[in-house]
Enzyme design. Structure first.
Site, PDB file in Angstrom:
ATOM      1  N   HIS A   1      32.622  52.124 -16.153  1.00 51.25           N
ATOM      2  CA  HIS A   1      32.603  50.784 -16.746  1.00 51.25           C
ATOM      3  C   HIS A   1      31.177  50.236 -16.821  1.00 51.25           C
ATOM      4  CE1 HIS A   1      32.882  46.336 -16.584  1.00 51.25           C
ATOM      5  NE2 HIS A   1      33.820  46.541 -17.485  1.00 51.25           N
TER       6      HIS A   1
ATOM      7  N   ARG B   1      40.649  49.189 -31.737  1.00 59.93           N
ATOM      8  CA  ARG B   1      41.514  50.026 -30.900  1.00 59.93           C
ATOM      9  C   ARG B   1      42.466  49.156 -30.106  1.00 59.93           C
ATOM     10  NH1 ARG B   1      39.143  53.408 -26.122  1.00 59.93           N
ATOM     11  NH2 ARG B   1      39.224  51.402 -25.087  1.00 59.93           N
TER      12      ARG B   1
ATOM     13  N   GLU C   1      41.608  62.281 -27.908  1.00 60.85           N
ATOM     14  CA  GLU C   1      40.924  62.286 -26.609  1.00 60.85           C
ATOM     15  C   GLU C   1      41.713  63.029 -25.543  1.00 60.85           C
ATOM     16  OE1 GLU C   1      40.260  58.188 -25.381  1.00 60.85           O
ATOM     17  OE2 GLU C   1      42.149  57.536 -26.215  1.00 60.85           O
TER      18      GLU C   1
ATOM     19  N   THR D   1      35.390  61.203 -26.741  1.00 64.56           N
ATOM     20  CA  THR D   1      34.912  62.336 -25.941  1.00 64.56           C
ATOM     21  C   THR D   1      34.700  61.979 -24.474  1.00 64.56           C
ATOM     22  OG1 THR D   1      32.773  61.808 -26.890  1.00 64.56           O
ATOM     23  CG2 THR D   1      33.927  63.746 -27.777  1.00 64.56           C
ATOM     24  N   ASN D   2      34.779  60.692 -24.124  1.00 63.08           N
ATOM     25  CA  ASN D   2      34.731  60.370 -22.688  1.00 63.08           C
ATOM     26  C   ASN D   2      35.994  60.899 -22.026  1.00 63.08           C
ATOM     27  OD1 ASN D   2      32.478  58.907 -23.441  1.00 63.08           O
ATOM     28  ND2 ASN D   2      33.572  56.963 -23.497  1.00 63.08           N
TER      29      ASN D   2
ATOM     30  N   CYS E   1      33.629  58.266 -31.039  1.00 65.86           N
ATOM     31  CA  CYS E   1      33.201  56.988 -30.461  1.00 65.86           C
ATOM     32  C   CYS E   1      33.014  57.081 -28.953  1.00 65.86           C
ATOM     33  CB  CYS E   1      34.159  55.862 -30.823  1.00 65.86           C
ATOM     34  SG  CYS E   1      35.830  56.133 -30.219  1.00 65.86           S
TER      35      CYS E   1
HETATM   36  C1  PEP Z   1      36.609  57.717 -24.984  1.00 64.40           C
HETATM   37  O1  PEP Z   1      37.499  58.048 -24.208  1.00 64.40           O
HETATM   38  O2  PEP Z   1      35.715  58.493 -25.393  1.00 64.40           O
HETATM   39  C2  PEP Z   1      36.545  56.345 -25.502  1.00 64.40           C
HETATM   40  C3  PEP Z   1      35.677  55.994 -26.428  1.00 64.40           C
HETATM   41  O3  PEP Z   1      37.378  55.408 -24.954  1.00 64.40           O
HETATM   42  P1  PEP Z   1      37.184  54.742 -23.492  1.00 64.40           P
HETATM   43  O4  PEP Z   1      35.787  55.082 -23.063  1.00 64.40           O
HETATM   44  O5  PEP Z   1      37.399  53.297 -23.693  1.00 64.40           O
HETATM   45  O6  PEP Z   1      38.240  55.424 -22.707  1.00 64.40           O
HETATM   46 MG    MG Z   2      39.257  56.853 -23.974  1.00 65.86          MG
END
Ligand code: PEP
Ligand code: MG
Length: 520
Positions: A98, A260, A389, A411-412, A475
């Site tokens: 975060h 989103r 994802e 991609t996170n 993203c």
């Molecule tokens: C991700 O998972 O890459 C993403 C952009 O969403 P978050 O970081 O909010 O999970």
């Molecule tokens: Mg995500």
């Protein structure tokens, strides 16, 4: 005499960071020795007095103090303190935690995952490198290297000057990848537009729920017993959410906006403090114990793989209904004000792993949106797509693409789910992975092209042939990393989306990728 192409190819995109963020005075920096080193999670340099809570950050900043917010980790509730801090330092967390994601979004310096800190939050002190720091002591952070220093190191403000504009114009001439931004506020969106963003690729709507009136209504929704009660609470949030979207559309002036739907597990929103719990109990006509029981029932052993993303919309479709109404009503209003803008909001469903679950949520969205458009007598185009994802979404991308207007790689989460290690905890062992030459770099910062990249490639190769209109972006935080941008260009993505201050980096990296490996 060099050509424009040669000039663009020569610049290291990372050097743009020095133009966009404050830096330490180089002479002073040379004389300083770091006390510890965490992850350089958001570039720039910062110096200020240590504070330990978001509330203190606000109070101290309001009286003109420069502060560094030091936390074990941050949560969405810390946002107001993070906004006023010069820099953020966390003990836990990786490059997509975060603190890291939010700080990059705001362009604020952040060092995360400095596990050597011995924290004593209750007594407002911490120890690092043999020295104990109390509230009010000065520290300095380098968000590019991850170094933390004792005391004051003077900083020099960022100044975009000289050839920046010319080089960026050249980069835009060559690149084929579009560059969008991840932004949840009109201010961030405007900043990103100034820095060249062509649209919003990710608006994380949950970040909009933390204002005091909204969070209370949202909590009322969470602890409701019936659908009707939940709808009543959501009704209170709808006008805020609609207003937020109108402001975002205005900031984007008719350029694409991807919104989103709610993603995090609900436990992230519940109150922690007794006073807040009591207030909620009173409003809901429940006992304090009943509220506490609900909060306990929301506990999950593995929340990132739990009741989140579109799973929330499957169980509580009324949340998706409210968000759809807000997206569509806002777009209709803005379209009326600016008939020359081609409004076409992109509704993005998070965390799809199975086409049937996507279809269930899409049906709710489409029915709601069409009804809103009909009721308003409007003529509005909109799209419904999904984050990609979860590995299973890549493996079944041909099925999902038949029903989705777009894919956006998160991609996170895709990195987290592919490796099977947590994006918030991996920092604890990654150093040993570098020492043992298992990894060269943090896979949450620089895309793992071999594994995660193979899944992305597969998703595009499966998805595009069954839906020639499918547009595909990224993203996750990798969307602003130069080598990952190059990979996205090579595998045929349509756009990358990154935090506002990384937009110039992505524009340059995209141009360099085209010069190296031209594509149509
Ligand atoms: C991700 O998972 O890459 C993403 C952009 O969403 P978050 O970081 O909010 O999970
Ligand atoms: Mg995500």
């Amino acid at each position: 005499m060099r050509t424009e192409e040669e000039a663009v190819a020569m610049i290291d995109p990372r050097n743009l960071d020095t133009l966009l963020h404050p830096q330490f005075d180089q002479k002073a920096l040379k004389a300083a020795t770091p006390l510890g080193k965490g992850l350089g999670a958001s570039p720039g340099a910062a110096c200020g007095k240590v504070v330990f809570t978001a509330d203190d950050a606000e109070v101290w900043a309001a009286r003109g103090e420069k502060v560094i917010l030091v936390r074990l980790e941050t949560s969405p509730e810390d946002i107001t303190g993070m906004k006023v801090a010069q820099g953020i330092l966390t003990v836990r967390g990786g490059m997509t935690s975060h603190a890291a994601v939010v700080a990059r979004g705001m362009g604020t310096c952040c060092v995360s995952g400095l596990g050597d800190i011995v924290m004593d939050e209750a007594n407002k002190k911490f120890t690092l490198g043999g020295k104990t720091f109390h509230e009010g002591d000065f520290i300095s952070l380098d968000g590019s290297t991850g170094n933390v220093y004792d005391g004051v190191i003077p900083t020099v403000d960022a100044s975009i000057a000289g050839e920046f504009g010319r080089i960026m114009a050249w980069a835009d001439k060559y690149r084929k990848l579009a560059v969008r931004t991840n932004a949840d506020t009109p201010q961030d969106a405007k900043k990103a537009r100034e820095l060249g963003a062509e649209g919003i690729g990710l608006c994380r709507t949950e970040h909009m729920f933390f204002d005091p009136e909204r969070i209370f209504a949202f909590r009322e929704m969470i602890v409701s017993d019936t659908k009707e009660e939940r709808e009543e609470a959501l009704e209170k949030i709808l006008p805020y959410q609609q207003g937020d979207f109108e402001a975002l559309y205005e900031a984007l002036e008719g350029n694409p906006v991807t919104i989103r739907f709610l993603d995090p597990p609900l436990h992230e929103f519940v109150p922690q403090e007794e006073e807040e719990i009591e207030k909620l109990a009173k409003a809901k006509n429940k006992s304090v114990q009943e509220i506490k029981d609900i909060i306990t029932s929301l506990h999950e052993f593995n929340p990132m793989m739990g009741h989140r993303g579109l799973r929330l919309a499957v169980t509580y479709p009324e949340i998706a209904v409210m968000q759809t109404k807000a997206v569509i009503r806002a777009a209709i209003n803005v379209q009326k004000k600016h008939p020359d803008w081609k409004m076409n909001p992109e509704i993005m469903i998070p965390l799809t792993s199975e086409v049937k679950e996507f279809n269930v949520v899409k049906k709710v969205v489409v029915e709601t949106a069409d009804e809103e458009i009909k009721k308003a007598g409007a003529n509005l185009a909109y799209q419904v797509g999904t984050m990609v994802e979860i590995p299973r979404a890549c493996l079944t991308a041909d099925e999902i693409a038949k029903n989705a207007d777009f894919f956006c790689f998160g991609t996170n989460d895709l990195t987290q789910m592919t490796f099977g290690f947590s994006r918030d905890d991996a920092g604890k062992f990654l150093n040993a992975y570098y020492d043992n030459k298992i990894f060269e770099s943090d896979p949450f910062a620089k895309l793992d092209q071999v594994g995660v990249g193979k899944l992305m490639k597969m998703a595009i190769e499966l998805g595009k042939p069954v839906n020639p209109h499918l547009h595909v972006g990224i993203c996750g935080e990798h969307g602003g990393d130069p080598s990952s941008v190059e990979f996205c260009h090579d595998i045929g993505l349509d756009y990358v989306s990154c935090s506002p201050f990384r937009v110039p980096v992505a524009r340059l990296a995209a141009a360099q990728a085209q010069i190296k490996n031209p594509r149509k």
